[in-house]
Design a protein around this motif. Structure first.
Motif, short mmCIF file in Angstrom:
data_model
loop_
_atom_site.label_atom_id
_atom_site.label_comp_id
_atom_site.label_asym_id
_atom_site.label_seq_id
_atom_site.Cartn_x
_atom_site.Cartn_y
_atom_site.Cartn_z
N PRO A 115 0.83 -1.21 0.00
CA PRO A 115 0.00 0.00 0.00
C PRO A 115 0.86 1.26 0.00
O PRO A 115 1.83 1.36 0.75
CB PRO A 115 -0.80 -0.12 1.31
CG PRO A 115 -0.80 -1.59 1.63
CD PRO A 115 0.52 -2.09 1.15
N GLU A 116 0.51 2.23 -0.85
CA GLU A 116 1.30 3.45 -0.96
C GLU A 116 1.27 4.29 0.31
O GLU A 116 2.13 5.14 0.52
CB GLU A 116 0.81 4.28 -2.15
CG GLU A 116 1.08 3.64 -3.49
CD GLU A 116 0.70 4.52 -4.66
OE1 GLU A 116 0.27 5.67 -4.41
OE2 GLU A 116 0.82 4.07 -5.81
N GLU A 117 0.28 4.04 1.18
CA GLU A 117 0.19 4.79 2.44
C GLU A 117 1.16 4.25 3.50
O GLU A 117 1.29 4.83 4.58
CB GLU A 117 -1.23 4.72 2.99
CG GLU A 117 -2.29 5.34 2.10
CD GLU A 117 -2.70 4.44 0.94
OE1 GLU A 117 -2.33 3.23 0.96
OE2 GLU A 117 -3.37 4.93 0.01
N THR A 118 1.84 3.15 3.20
CA THR A 118 2.76 2.54 4.17
C THR A 118 3.91 3.48 4.49
O THR A 118 4.53 4.05 3.60
CB THR A 118 3.32 1.22 3.62
OG1 THR A 118 2.24 0.33 3.35
CG2 THR A 118 4.29 0.59 4.61
N SER A 119 4.19 3.64 5.78
CA SER A 119 5.33 4.44 6.23
C SER A 119 6.40 3.53 6.81
O SER A 119 6.09 2.51 7.45
CB SER A 119 4.90 5.45 7.30
OG SER A 119 3.98 6.39 6.77
N VAL A 120 7.65 3.90 6.58
CA VAL A 120 8.78 3.15 7.14
C VAL A 120 9.12 3.78 8.49
O VAL A 120 9.58 4.92 8.56
CB VAL A 120 9.99 3.20 6.20
CG1 VAL A 120 11.15 2.37 6.78
CG2 VAL A 120 9.61 2.69 4.82
N LEU A 121 8.89 3.04 9.56
CA LEU A 121 9.10 3.57 10.90
C LEU A 121 10.49 3.28 11.43
O LEU A 121 10.93 3.93 12.38
CB LEU A 121 8.05 2.98 11.85
CG LEU A 121 6.59 3.21 11.45
CD1 LEU A 121 5.65 2.60 12.48
CD2 LEU A 121 6.30 4.69 11.26
#
Length: 298
Positions: A115-121
């Motif tokens: 998903p393009e909304e995924t953030s790398v934390l």
């Protein structure tokens, strides 16, 4: 171990492939990157940076244009990288950004299950294991193929770095043992072999789609084909053959084997060429399991 239903075998003649040349900036010919290992237990991200003017490889999904070929399958895709970036984080952010419009609209089409909304934390690398912390959006959506494909995309992207062999998944800081509503069990860190069902029968791992190269090109990958024999061809931007040779993998006919070959070429100007792999059908001698990759010939 993760298992996916078997992908269909390729049959018949290849369909014409229309590829749009990627837009890139000047970079070195190789994109193999060594990622420094984080030694701090509290570290949330890796601290090493890449040298100036280098690139990354991320893994998307490439549709197959042949009938009854299965797929889509994993494909390595080249990306430029800004100097000073943290490599593992930059690679995952490029993965979450997804394919370009040209890649999505090309034939064959490149897509992504991430998903393009995924953030790398955060990304922490220790003892060859990367602990990848992603936002809750990573498990949005549904369908077993989509969920397993996005896991595979992350694993292949992060293990592209020499210092990483396995990936442990975290969502919002919590270790994942059962992923998504599909109930996919993750029994410890995942490696590439867990996702072989998402590879085409002849998988080119290097060079990547759109990657700048110089002669000779070091081409390598995996295959699972009859008697371990496949073909490698390089053509120029006019479709003329610059190189063609048979390559033998370490294993075949029901098992995955490594293969590699050195591909020299001569050109009088920089241009986009095509790296093409296939095997000959034991039934009728036709080309099957065809994959074609645009690359920048320097």
């Amino acid at each position: 171990m993760l298992l996916l239903s078997g992908c269909g075998a390729d049959t018949g003649e290849p369909t014409t492939t229309t590829m749009v040349a990627p837009t890139t900036t000047s970079v070195p010919a190789t994109t193999t990157t060594t990622l420094a290992t984080s030694t701090s237990a509290a570290a949330d991200t890796t601290t090493s940076t890449l040298p100036e003017e280098t690139g990354l490889v991320v893994y998307f999904l490439l549709e197959d244009v042949e009938d009854d070929a299965g797929g889509p399958f994993l494909v390595p895709v080249y990306r430029d990288l800004s100097p000073g970036s943290v490599p593992a984080t930059a690679a995952l952010e490029a993965l979450a950004a997804g394919p370009t419009d040209d890649e999505r609209e090309g034939t064959p089409s490149i897509s992504s299950a991430v998903p393009e909304e995924t953030s790398v934390l955060g990304v922490e690398v220790k003892d060859a294991v990367a602990r990848v912390n992603l936002s809750e959006e990573f498990d949005d959506g549904g369908g077993s193929f989509s969920m397993i494909a996005r896991l595979a995309q992350v694993v292949y992207t992060v293990t592209r770095f020499d210092s990483v062999e396995q990936v442990e998944f975290l969502i919002e800081g919590e270790p994942v043992t059962v992923f998504s509503s599909e109930g996919i069990e993750l029994s410890g860190p995942q490696d590439r072999a867990e996702f072989y069902d998402l590879l085409p029968p002849i998988f080119v791992d290097s060079p990547a789609w759109g990657e700048p190269v110089t002669s000779p090109i070091q081409v390598h990958g995996l295959s699972n084909v009859f008697e371990a024999v496949s073909q490698v061809m390089l053509t120029d931007d006019d479709g003329l053959t610059l190189f063609e040779e048979t390559v033998m993998a370490t294993c075949g006919t029901g098992c995955w084997g490594d293969w590699q070959i050195e591909v020299p070429y001569e050109i009088d100007r920089e241009q986009f060429g095509a790296l093409i792999v296939w095997e000959y059908s034991a039934k009728d001698g036709s080309r099957i399991n065809v994959r074609e990759y645009p690359i920048q010939l320097r």
